[in-house]
Design a protein around this motif. Structure first.
Motif: not given
Length: 247
Positions: A77-81, A135-139, A146-152
């Motif tokens: 999903a991140g690679l899509v983002g 969301a991480g991919g988009v950011l 890329s890190g904050p949302i997946p980390t949260l």
């Protein structure tokens, strides 16, 4: 050695250490230094490259937490983002985006610190994990964050620190490679950027290793507080850095 290079190297060392401890935040820490001396067009690819270098340097200390089954929904999903984020750059006002992301982190992280240790949100399954990865991919595509949302999200999930670190390290490596590839394809990586890449990579290496060695000594409750605290500081940095442009 001129003043600009000194600031660049200090930012790389500080960001390398913070990333070594937490597994993320290289871009946010480094840009708090580099924004004073570098144009955004130069600082953005440098931040992504530095984050990738730091992730690769510390990988031998965190690989034991790697879990392909947990990683795949997030990284696909991140690679899509990532290209979505790059496309949104043409439509979003970056300071406004950073301001509201910072406000979200400033509100959420102190509240999350009040949640008892051991709480884990189980809902959503792999689809929710994929949404966090997207969301991480988009950011990541918008600004190398890329890190904050997946980390949260994985903190709310209650993943133990080794699992969280191993999965997110692999996730961030994939996102940074995709983002750098996109930057290269669009001509955003200049000769000047390549020259600074050669400076910052060796400077960040030892602080990053020192940080990951500290990470291994932290207990799970302390690590959770460190991660949420750093996310809160990241939010404050985003708000402070964008406030003037928004208001």
């Amino acid at each position: 050695m001129d003043w600009t290079l000194v600031v660049v190297l200090l930012g790389a060392a500080a960001a390398g250490f913070v990333q070594g401890v937490s597994g993320f935040a290289f871009s946010l820490v480094s840009l708090s230094f580099w924004a004073w001396v570098l144009a955004p067009q130069l600082a953005a690819p440098m931040a992504v490259f530095g984050s990738l270098a730091g992730q690769l340097v510390t990988l031998p200390w965190v690989w034991r937490g790697f879990d392909l089954r947990r990683l795949l929904p997030m990284v696909v999903a991140g690679l899509v983002g990532v290209p979505v984020g790059v496309t949104l750059l043409h439509w979003l006002d970056p300071p406004v985006f950073r301001f509201f992301l910072g406000c979200f982190l400033l509100v959420y992280c102190p509240l999350a610190l009040l949640v008892p240790h051991g709480y884990a949100f189980r809902g959503g399954g792999r689809a929710a994990d994929a949404a966090a990865g997207f969301a991480g991919g988009v950011l990541g595509g918008i600004g190398g964050m890329s890190g904050p949302i997946p980390t949260l999200w994985t903190t709310v999930r209650g993943w133990d620190k080794d699992l969280q670190r191993g999965v997110l390290q692999a996730f961030n490596i994939a996102m940074h490679v995709a983002t750098l590839t996109t930057y290269a394809a669009t001509g955003s990586i200049t000769g000047e950027a390549l020259g600074l890449f050669a400076w910052i990579a060796p400077v960040l290496a030892l602080p990053a290793i020192a940080g990951v060695l500290l990470f291994r000594r932290l207990s799970p409750p302390v690590f959770r507080r460190v991660v949420l605290g750093l996310l809160g500081i990241s939010g404050a940095t985003l708000v402070a850095g964008s406030f003037g442009a928004v208001f």
